[in-house]
Design a protein around this motif. Structure first.
Motif, short mmCIF file in Angstrom:
data_model
loop_
_atom_site.label_atom_id
_atom_site.label_comp_id
_atom_site.label_asym_id
_atom_site.label_seq_id
_atom_site.Cartn_x
_atom_site.Cartn_y
_atom_site.Cartn_z
N UNK A 112 0.82 -1.22 0.00
CA UNK A 112 0.00 0.00 0.00
C UNK A 112 0.85 1.26 0.00
N UNK A 113 2.15 1.14 -0.17
CA UNK A 113 3.06 2.27 -0.02
C UNK A 113 2.74 3.42 -0.97
N UNK A 114 2.37 3.10 -2.23
CA UNK A 114 2.08 4.16 -3.19
C UNK A 114 0.95 5.07 -2.70
N UNK A 115 -0.12 4.47 -2.15
CA UNK A 115 -1.23 5.27 -1.64
C UNK A 115 -0.85 5.96 -0.33
N UNK A 116 0.00 5.31 0.46
CA UNK A 116 0.45 5.92 1.71
C UNK A 116 1.20 7.22 1.43
N UNK A 134 0.58 9.20 -0.82
CA UNK A 134 -0.41 10.21 -1.22
C UNK A 134 -1.32 10.60 -0.05
N UNK A 135 -0.99 10.14 1.13
CA UNK A 135 -1.77 10.50 2.32
C UNK A 135 -2.76 9.44 2.75
N UNK A 136 -2.83 8.33 2.01
CA UNK A 136 -3.78 7.27 2.34
C UNK A 136 -3.06 6.15 3.12
N UNK A 137 -2.44 6.52 4.20
CA UNK A 137 -1.66 5.54 4.95
C UNK A 137 -2.54 4.69 5.86
N UNK A 138 -2.08 3.47 6.08
CA UNK A 138 -2.71 2.54 7.02
C UNK A 138 -1.61 2.01 7.92
N UNK A 139 -1.78 2.18 9.23
CA UNK A 139 -0.77 1.70 10.18
C UNK A 139 -1.46 0.78 11.18
N UNK A 140 -1.14 -0.51 11.15
CA UNK A 140 -1.78 -1.44 12.07
C UNK A 140 -0.97 -1.68 13.34
N UNK A 141 -1.61 -2.25 14.31
CA UNK A 141 -0.96 -2.79 15.50
C UNK A 141 -1.46 -4.23 15.62
N UNK A 142 -0.53 -5.16 15.63
CA UNK A 142 -0.88 -6.58 15.60
C UNK A 142 -0.42 -7.24 16.90
N UNK A 168 5.47 0.42 10.25
CA UNK A 168 5.44 1.75 9.68
C UNK A 168 4.81 1.67 8.29
N UNK A 169 4.66 2.81 7.62
CA UNK A 169 3.92 2.82 6.35
C UNK A 169 4.66 2.09 5.24
N UNK A 170 5.96 1.84 5.42
CA UNK A 170 6.71 1.11 4.40
C UNK A 170 6.63 -0.40 4.59
N UNK A 171 5.94 -0.84 5.63
CA UNK A 171 5.86 -2.26 5.93
C UNK A 171 6.92 -2.72 6.91
N UNK A 172 7.67 -1.78 7.48
CA UNK A 172 8.65 -2.13 8.50
C UNK A 172 7.97 -2.76 9.70
N UNK A 173 8.55 -3.82 10.21
CA UNK A 173 7.95 -4.62 11.28
C UNK A 173 8.83 -4.55 12.53
N UNK A 174 8.21 -4.26 13.67
CA UNK A 174 8.96 -4.11 14.91
C UNK A 174 8.21 -4.80 16.05
N UNK A 175 8.92 -5.64 16.78
CA UNK A 175 8.30 -6.24 17.95
C UNK A 175 8.41 -5.29 19.13
N UNK A 176 7.29 -5.06 19.81
CA UNK A 176 7.26 -4.16 20.96
C UNK A 176 7.29 -4.98 22.25
N UNK A 177 7.79 -4.36 23.29
CA UNK A 177 7.88 -5.01 24.59
C UNK A 177 6.92 -4.33 25.56
N UNK A 178 6.14 -5.09 26.25
CA UNK A 178 5.24 -4.64 27.32
C UNK A 178 3.97 -3.99 26.79
N UNK A 179 4.07 -2.88 26.04
CA UNK A 179 2.88 -2.19 25.57
C UNK A 179 3.24 -1.27 24.41
N UNK A 180 2.21 -0.83 23.68
CA UNK A 180 2.43 0.10 22.56
C UNK A 180 1.10 0.75 22.19
#
Length: 258
Positions: free
Chosen positions: A125-129, A131-139, A155-167
Motif C-alpha cells: 500500500x506504499x504508493x497510496x500511503x 499520497x496521504x492514504x496511509x494505514x498503520x496497524x498494531x498486531x 510503519x507505512x513502508x511495511x517495517x515490522x517491529x516487535x514491541x515489549x510490554x505495551x504500545x
C-alpha cells in the motif's frame, strides 16, 4: 471467477488474477475518514488490545461508532489507524489471508509469520500511503510456541517491529503511551489489564480531539479484545461500561477533593 493455483497466499492470487478486488481508493486523503487510537499491552496470561470508536475527517467527527480492532484468527487480533475504509478492507483481507493459508497448508502460521504477512500487505500500500492514504496497524496475539502474548508495530513502508510490554498507535498515541508507562505492570491479571487499556484511551481522548473517550450518554464503549492460550475474546460491553464508570467516578471524586 478466480482460479486458485498452488500456493498458500490468497493475496498473491488477487494480485495475479483480480487486482481490482484489492483494497484501493481514488478519493483525496482530505475527504476520507481517519481512524485513531489503538493501545495494546501484555499481561500475565496474554495480551489486551483496545480501540476507541471515533473516526474524524479534518476537524469533523465522521463517525462515533467505528470499530478498529478485529479478530484475525483464534489467537490474534489487529487494530488499525489511518484511512478508515482502506484500513478496514486491509484488516478483512488479512483475516481471509490467514484462513486461506490454514486451509491450503493444513496448519496455522506462527505469530511471527502472521506479522510478516501483514507487513507485506502494508508494504504493497506504499504508493497510496505516500499520497496521504496511509494505514498503520498494531498486531498482537498469543504465541502458543512461547506461551506468551506478543505485540508488533509497523510503519507505512511495511517495517515490522516487535514491541515489549505495551504500545499505541494513532493521533492519541503519545498521550495513551504516557498512561501505559505509568499504569502497566508485568504481573497484571486480565481485569487490571482491561482497566489500564480503557484508562489509556480515556487519557488520549482528554488531549486528542480525534480520539473518542467512553460515551456514557450514547452508551458507546471502546472495542477491547483479550487473547490468551484459550483464544481471542471480545470483552462484553457491560464489563466495559462498569470499567469506564469506575474511572469516571474516581476522577470526579479526585476533582472534587482538589
Amino acid at each position: 471467477m478466480i482460479e486458485l493455483g498452488p500456493g498458500p497466499s490468497f493475496l498473491e492470487h488477487l494480485n495475479r488474477d483480480r487486482p481490482d478486488l484489492l483494497p484501493h481508493t481514488s478519493a483525496p486523503a482530505a475527504g476520507v475518514p481517519h481512524a485513531t487510537t489503538i493501545v495494546a499491552l501484555s499481561y500475565a496470561e496474554g495480551i489486551v488490545m483496545a480501540g476507541d470508536r471515533r473516526a474524524t475527517m479534518g476537524n469533523v467527527i465522521a463517525s462515533r461508532h467505528i470499530e478498529k480492532v478485529f479478530e484475525t484468527d483464534r489467537f490474534s487480533v489487529v487494530g488499525i489507524a489511518g484511512a478508515a475504509g482502506l484500513a478496514i478492507d486491509i484488516a478483512k483481507l488479512f483475516r481471509v489471508e490467514l484462513e486461506h493459508y490454514e486451509k491450503i497448508e493444513g496448519t496455522r502460521l506462527s505469530l511471527e509469520g502472521k506479522a510478516n504477512r501483514l507487513a507485506s500487505m502494508i508494504r504493497s500500500n506504499l504508493a497510496m500511503a505516500m499520497q496521504g492514504m496511509s494505514v498503520v496497524p498494531l498486531f498482537a496475539g498469543y504465541d502458543t510456541a512461547k506461551g506468551s502474548g506478543r505485540l508488533f508495530s509497523f510503519d507505512i513502508t511495511g517495517g515490522l517491529y516487535e514491541e515489549v510490554e505495551h504500545h499505541s498507535i494513532g493521533s492519541g498515541s503519545v498521550f495513551a503511551r504516557g498512561a501505559l508507562k505509568k499504569l502497566w505492570q508485568p504481573s497484571m491479571d486480565a481485569v487490571r489489564a482491561i482497566r489500564v487499556a480503557v484508562e489509556a484511551l480515556y487519557d488520549a481522548a482528554d488531549d486528542d480531539s480525534a480520539t473518542g473517550g467512553p460515551d456514557t450518554v450514547r452508551k458507546l464503549w471502546p472495542v477491547v479484545y483479550t487473547v490468551t492460550a484459550e483464544g481471542a475474546t471480545r470483552v462484553a460491553e457491560p464489563v466495559l461500561a462498569a470499567v469506564a464508570q469506575q474511572i469516571i467516578d474516581e476522577r470526579t471524586s479526585q476533582g472534587m477533593e482538589a
